[in-house]
Design an enzyme around this catalytic site. Structure first.
Site, PDB file in Angstrom:
ATOM      1  N   SER A 207      29.319 -24.697 -17.400  1.00 54.64           N
ATOM      2  CA  SER A 207      28.557 -23.777 -16.569  1.00 54.64           C
ATOM      3  C   SER A 207      28.865 -24.154 -15.616  1.00 54.64           C
ATOM      4  O   SER A 207      30.465 -24.106 -15.329  1.00 54.64           O
ATOM      5  CB  SER A 207      26.992 -23.807 -15.970  1.00 54.64           C
ATOM      6  OG  SER A 207      26.390 -22.943 -15.249  1.00 54.64           O
ATOM      7  N   ASN A 208      28.949 -23.072 -14.127  1.00 58.66           N
ATOM      8  CA  ASN A 208      29.554 -23.206 -12.851  1.00 58.66           C
ATOM      9  C   ASN A 208      29.161 -23.920 -11.636  1.00 58.66           C
ATOM     10  O   ASN A 208      27.905 -24.201 -11.938  1.00 58.66           O
ATOM     11  CB  ASN A 208      30.251 -22.304 -13.080  1.00 58.66           C
ATOM     12  CG  ASN A 208      29.619 -21.169 -12.639  1.00 58.66           C
ATOM     13  OD1 ASN A 208      29.186 -20.532 -11.674  1.00 58.66           O
ATOM     14  ND2 ASN A 208      29.696 -19.980 -13.742  1.00 58.66           N
ATOM     15  N   ARG A 209      29.655 -23.897 -10.327  1.00 57.16           N
ATOM     16  CA  ARG A 209      28.535 -23.950  -9.663  1.00 57.16           C
ATOM     17  C   ARG A 209      28.197 -23.162  -8.292  1.00 57.16           C
ATOM     18  O   ARG A 209      27.456 -23.320  -7.768  1.00 57.16           O
ATOM     19  CB  ARG A 209      29.788 -25.021  -8.343  1.00 57.16           C
ATOM     20  CG  ARG A 209      30.580 -25.968  -8.632  1.00 57.16           C
ATOM     21  CD  ARG A 209      31.208 -26.604  -7.786  1.00 57.16           C
ATOM     22  NE  ARG A 209      32.211 -28.310  -8.776  1.00 57.16           N
ATOM     23  CZ  ARG A 209      31.841 -28.834  -8.647  1.00 57.16           C
ATOM     24  NH1 ARG A 209      30.237 -29.064  -8.549  1.00 57.16           N
ATOM     25  NH2 ARG A 209      32.746 -30.036  -8.553  1.00 57.16           N
ATOM     26  N   SER A 210      28.593 -22.334  -9.088  1.00 53.60           N
ATOM     27  CA  SER A 210      27.540 -21.075  -8.864  1.00 53.60           C
ATOM     28  C   SER A 210      25.469 -20.888  -8.147  1.00 53.60           C
ATOM     29  O   SER A 210      25.172 -21.848  -9.523  1.00 53.60           O
ATOM     30  CB  SER A 210      27.232 -19.552  -9.412  1.00 53.60           C
ATOM     31  OG  SER A 210      26.611 -18.912  -9.003  1.00 53.60           O
ATOM     32  N   ALA A 274      29.063 -15.514 -11.585  1.00 54.17           N
ATOM     33  CA  ALA A 274      29.586 -15.925 -12.235  1.00 54.17           C
ATOM     34  C   ALA A 274      29.915 -16.265 -13.373  1.00 54.17           C
ATOM     35  O   ALA A 274      29.045 -17.042 -14.122  1.00 54.17           O
ATOM     36  CB  ALA A 274      29.857 -17.824 -11.442  1.00 54.17           C
TER      37      ALA A 274
END
Ligand code: CTP
Length: 397
Positions: A207-210, A274
């Site tokens: 995943s990502n930091r959004s 994102a």
């Protein structure tokens, strides 16, 4: 935005104390809150509390000569853009159904032409009583709107239906109703938010930091300007906004399916999410065990479909560009490649702006090659500025 007025009717349920928080949040949202309390409500919470929170007079009686309103229930009923009765007891609901007007709250409700929103709060047995249910149906059939009641723990110690809806939900629906007639009225906006999750096995994912804060701010701002909003969100710790359709999704593929499903009649698509560009080629059905994997385990990934490139045919399409270098150049390239009307460029190398932060500093680029720099400001304000641009584009279309 013109000043909006809510007459907040507070009746004698224990949940009256939560109405103080509601009054506070409405006031913080720029709404003028005129509180009307029943006699029973004043036994539970002091009028001075509402007065201090809202900065406006609180009315408790038809014959209070100290209040500024001339004929109180008529003045209040006319000033209201929305009458919000929260909490509403079974007794108040019964009076509203039959048109009984024996105190200031019920007189004002009978006299107002503004929309009425009711948040009931009572013991489960009272809520489930046939009389209350019949009153609920009658009031709904007359166009009165309801939020809740929720199911949960009750002041009596029991558990069931009748609990006051969350202040977050009441606030969202109230602000949405107050937004009717705003500059996005009649427009359908599909907005995506947060990062997607691409599963590796039953417990692991990429995943990502959004966090979804920007997409949620856009969705709430659009709702409060009268739009019909559909929010498609990846996993997030944020409470889902009320007063709109919310579709939770997990992966990029699910987000693509959801966007396709809801956007055929949309006026605007805003991709604030994102979205993962790569996903594991396979999601293992059992947890991966390191003793069964090479020390240098390599996870094969495949490209996801680009949602903005795939979903076309929506009059206005807006993207976000998260960049750590060459901000404007990269954003400009994405605007052209994805054939967008606007792109919002974010510098993700900053700690005080962009992903996860409450504020954002960004640059909005358009098809004509023009750019508008927005200084660091709360995401809600950024959202309003982006929506101003979208309204202008819709008006030209
Ligand atoms: N986007 C999309 N579908 C994807 C990936 C991104 O619709 N599979 C959208 C995003 O929601 C955003 C815009 O495309 O509105 C740009 O996303 P961004 O991650 O900044 O750029 P990418 O196109 O993914 O390119 P890169 O990651 O190489 O910068």
């Amino acid at each position: 935005m013109p000043e909006r007025h809510v007459v907040l009717g507070v009746s004698g349920s224990i949940a009256a104390y939560k109405a103080v928080d509601l009054a506070s949040k409405l006031t913080q949202a720029g709404v003028a809150v005129h509180t009307v309390m029943t006699e029973a409500a004043t036994q539970l919470v002091g009028p001075a509390t509402f007065r201090a929170i809202t900065g406006l007079p609180v009315s408790t009686s038809m014959f209070d000569l100290t209040n500024p309103y001339s004929i109180e229930h008529i003045s209040l009923s006319e000033v209201a853009d929305l009458m919000l009765i929260a909490p509403a007891t079974a007794n108040v609901m019964a009076k509203l159904t039959t048109g009984i007007a024996d105190d200031l709250l019920t007189c004002t409700a009978l006299a107002t032409r503004a929309p009425i929103l009711i948040a009931p709060a009572m013991h489960t047995a009272m809520w489930e009583n046939a009389a209350t249910q019949a009153n609920f149906e009658t009031l709904k059939s007359r166009g009165v709107r309801f939020v809740g009641p929720a199911v949960g723990r009750l002041a009596s110690g029991g558990f069931g239906a009748g609990r006051f809806a969350s202040v977050h939900d009441i606030l969202g629906i109230a602000l949405g109703l107050l937004g009717a007639g705003g500059d996005l009225t009649g427009r359908k906006l599909v907005i995506t938010a947060a990062g997607t999750r691409e599963s590796i096995d039953p417990i692991r994912f990429l995943s990502n930091r959004s966090t979804g804060k920007m997409g949620f701010a856009l969705a709430e701002a659009a709702r409060d300007r009268g739009a019909n909003v559909t929010l498609i969100t990846g996993p997030t710790f944020l409470e889902p906004p009320s007063g709109m359709s919310v579709f939770p999704v997990e992966s990029a593929a699910e987000m693509l399916d959801a966007v396709k499903l809801v956007s055929s009649d949309a006026d605007v698509l805003i991709m604030a999410a994102a979205v993962a560009d790569y996903t594991p080629e396979m999601c293992a059905s059992e947890k991966l065990k390191k003793e069964e994997l090479d020390i240098d385990f390599v996870l094969p990934l495949s490209r996801t479909e680009d949602i903005l490139t795939t979903v076309t045919g929506i009059p206005i399409r807006v993207g976000f560009a998260a960049e750590s270098q060459h901000l404007i150049k990269n954003a400009q390239r994405k605007l052209v490649a994805k054939n967008l009307d606007l792109i919002v460029a974010n510098d993700i190398s900053r700690k005080d702006s962009g992903m996860g932060a409450d504020d954002n500093e960004c640059t909005v680029l358009d098809r004509k090659g023009e750019s508008e720099s927005l200084p660091l400001m709360p995401k809600r304000e950024v959202a309003e500025r982006i929506l101003d641009r979208i309204v202008a584009l819709l008006d030209q279309a």
